[in-house]
Design an enzyme around this catalytic site. Structure first.
Site, PDB file in Angstrom:
ATOM      1  N   GLY A 156      27.275 103.053   7.072  1.00 31.70           N
ATOM      2  CA  GLY A 156      26.423 104.094   6.544  1.00 31.70           C
ATOM      3  C   GLY A 156      25.884 105.086   7.539  1.00 31.70           C
ATOM      4  O   GLY A 156      26.530 105.304   8.337  1.00 31.70           O
ATOM      5  N   CYS A 157      24.928 105.678   7.370  1.00 34.22           N
ATOM      6  CA  CYS A 157      24.384 106.901   8.174  1.00 34.22           C
ATOM      7  C   CYS A 157      23.584 106.378   9.223  1.00 34.22           C
ATOM      8  O   CYS A 157      22.472 106.575   9.375  1.00 34.22           O
ATOM      9  CB  CYS A 157      23.655 107.947   7.224  1.00 34.22           C
ATOM     10  SG  CYS A 157      24.454 108.665   5.948  1.00 34.22           S
ATOM     11  N   VAL A 158      24.227 105.498  10.154  1.00 36.74           N
ATOM     12  CA  VAL A 158      23.520 105.078  11.136  1.00 36.74           C
ATOM     13  C   VAL A 158      24.686 104.847  12.391  1.00 36.74           C
ATOM     14  O   VAL A 158      25.663 104.749  11.948  1.00 36.74           O
ATOM     15  CB  VAL A 158      22.787 103.504  11.143  1.00 36.74           C
ATOM     16  CG1 VAL A 158      21.647 103.688  10.256  1.00 36.74           C
ATOM     17  CG2 VAL A 158      23.772 102.821  10.846  1.00 36.74           C
TER      18      VAL A 158
END
Lengths: 462, 100
Positions: free
Chosen positions: B98-100
């Site tokens: 994901g967006c991490v």
């Protein structure tokens, strides 16, 4: 990559053939580049590395040289004279390296192209060919798989999601001093279904409570889904349109299931684009409900006086990072500034900004691809310099993907800034109504009141 | 011992989480600018590690707060890169999707 199989090549060329037949834009843009080279210095990768392979026109050329080799007579018989190349292992490797690993699909080069070649569109077409060849970088594919299999890209179990939402609800009630302040879950017939980036519930839930606070102040009728709340769509980046359509379909179906009037896309650049602009193409049908972004919704609340904000509550010097998919590719340049400037007392623009802004460096799926982390941080240096030059202490951006990249840039380049979403800034500036009379005629206080069709139901379902 | 002795992915996360130990945690923390691992740092890291060993993934930040008694903002202060790129990396987990 040692070799590619006949089947892989055939799959990619069949797809190219189908794309050429179904979309005349593809052929036009493959043939349009005049090799002027103006795009070179528009690209963060080329600026940071000075390696010609990153020149946007060269990326287009990877795809167009395959087109010439297999779909034009001159390229087929005299490949070297017409810059036509075989789709072999070497070519596939260059494509993976440059189209997945060397492009954020930010579209800055498109703006600088002398004849408007849609470079990011061609890059996407190239990624589609790599996807049918099974060459998507595995970390990017893992993110798509998680979304397909679990409904959210971090594979958060529903129970754990619900616990986090309940926790944020308790915090909201404490802060508001109102036991009726809530974060509704799976409610039907609400005006709005709101969506999140899974990194919010998983690791950064304060932006959820910030938006809940804004909804509370607006007296909005809203809900979250406990299962399909993910606004992201990494299928937009891995080149697999079927997967992108499936993910877009989750939000479409859930909006119907919960009978909401309006789907509100949380602060996420590519997710907003994937649903709002690309969604009908992916789903092959028009949306039969309203759709907007959280940013535009907050702008409407402020403009109509449905929420009151006091910019003197945010005194620290702020700057704004324009997410590519919301500004250059999304049209929200003015709306974003209207909201931010309504909520902060001291504001400074980056140079360049708006439609010419540099990407954060994490777009195009880069943030999910560990394979290219070093490149991502290196191109992020351009953004770091931009931020440093403003002297701002807070960087605001309405995109959680950008937030994460900016956090890493902040740490790597020791900027000493705080990164915030727009909802967080709006929540900080909110002037909350007197609890005794929560929403007494807010339109009276609006400077430029416009007709607000939503206002009539603002108290209906709290 | 040096970070270079360990195989990490492009994002600097341990490729083989089973090789993790407290010394590795200290090294990763130091490379993130955390000079000293305090008891609070360890509390966060141990919860993440425990969750990973039991469930195979990183815990929700809610679980970290609940189990350690730390406030959310304290966790962000302890690990400036956040719970994912900061704390999970120090705890030797693979990078979350994901967006991490």
């Amino acid at each position: 990559m040692d070799t590619i199989t006949k089947e892989q090549r055939k799959a990619a060329l069949d797809l190219m053939k189908a794309n050429l037949a179904s979309d005349s834009k593809f052929q036009t843009h493959l043939n349009a580049c005049v090799r002027c080279g103006l795009c070179a210095t528009s690209c963060m990768y080329y600026i940071a590395f000075k390696d010609p392979k990153y020149i946007p026109g060269r990326k287009v050329n990877l795809v167009s040289s395959i087109y010439r080799r297999y779909f034009t007579p001159e390229g087929k018989y005299f490949p070297s004279l017409f810059n036509a190349r075989n789709l072999d292992a070497e070519m596939a490797e260059e494509m993976v390296d440059c189209l997945f690993g060397g492009c954020t699909m930010c579209g800055r080069c498109v703006k600088h192209c002398s004849i408007g070649v849609d470079v990011s569109y061609i890059v996407k077409k190239g990624r589609e060919m790599l996807a049918v060849m099974g060459l998507v970088p595995k970390t990017l594919q893992a993110t798509v798989d998680a979304a397909i299999n679990t409904g959210n890209n971090m594979a958060i179990p529903t129970e754990e999601f619900v616990d986090t939402i309940k926790w944020m609800e308790e915090e909201l009630q404490d802060e508001m001093g109102d036991p009726k302040a809530n974060i509704p879950l799976d409610e039907t017939n609400r005006h709005i279904i709101y969506t999140l980036n899974p990194r919010e519930p998983k690791f950064f839930p304060l932006s959820i409570s910030a938006m809940a606070k804004v909804f509370y102040a607006a007296g909005e009728s809203w809900t979250l889904s406990s299962k399909y709340y993910d606004v992201t769509n990494y299928g937009f980046f891995n080149g697999n349109n079927e997967e992108a359509a499936k993910i877009a379909g989750y939000l479409y179906d859930e909006t119907h299931r919960l009978k909401a009037d309006k789907l509100v896309l949380g602060e996420c650049g590519h997710g907003s684009r994937a649903s709002r602009w690309e969604g009908p193409n992916l789903l092959k049908k028009a949306y039969d409900f309203e759709m907007t972004t959280a940013l535009e919704l907050m702008a409407e609340y402020i403009r109509t006086g449905r929420i009151k904000v006091d910019k003197t509550k945010n005194q620290t010097l702020c700057t704004l990072h324009d997410p590519c998919n919301l500004v250059r590719n999304g049209g929200l340049l003015e709306e974003m500034r209207f909201v931010v400037k309504s909520c902060v007392a001291n504001f400074v623009e980056m140079t360049p900004h708006g439609n010419d802004n540099f990407c954060c460096g994490g777009g195009g799926g880069q943030l999910a691809m560990s394979e290219y982390n070093e490149r991502r941080l290196k191109i992020g240096g351009i953004k770091a310099d931009q931020i440093k030059a403003t002297g701002a202490k807070i960087v605001i951006t309405p995109c959680h993907n950008c937030v994460d990249q900016l956090m890493q840039i902040n740490h790597t380049y020791k900027l000493g800034v705080t990164i915030k979403t727009v909802a967080e800034i709006v929540a900080d500036a909110l002037v909350l109504p007197d609890p005794a009379s929560p929403h007494d005629n807010p339109a009276d206080t609006a400077a430029e009141t416009v007709a607000d069709p939503l206002h009539t139901d603002s108290n209906s379902s709290k | 011992m040096d970070i270079k002795d360990f195989e990490v992915d492009g994002d600097g996360f341990l490729t083989k989480p089973e090789l993790w130990n407290e010394e590795v945690a200290k090294m990763f923390a130091k490379s993130d600018g955390i000079e000293e691992m305090t008891p609070k740092h360890w509390a966060v890291v141990n919860i993440i590690r425990k969750n990973f060993e039991e469930k195979g993934n990183a815990p929700m930040v809610r679980t970290i707060c609940q189990e350690t008694g730390l406030k959310l903002r304290e966790i962000y202060e302890l690990f400036p890169l956040g719970p994912a790129r900061g704390a999970c990396r120090v705890a030797g987990l693979p990078k979350p999707d994901g967006c991490v």
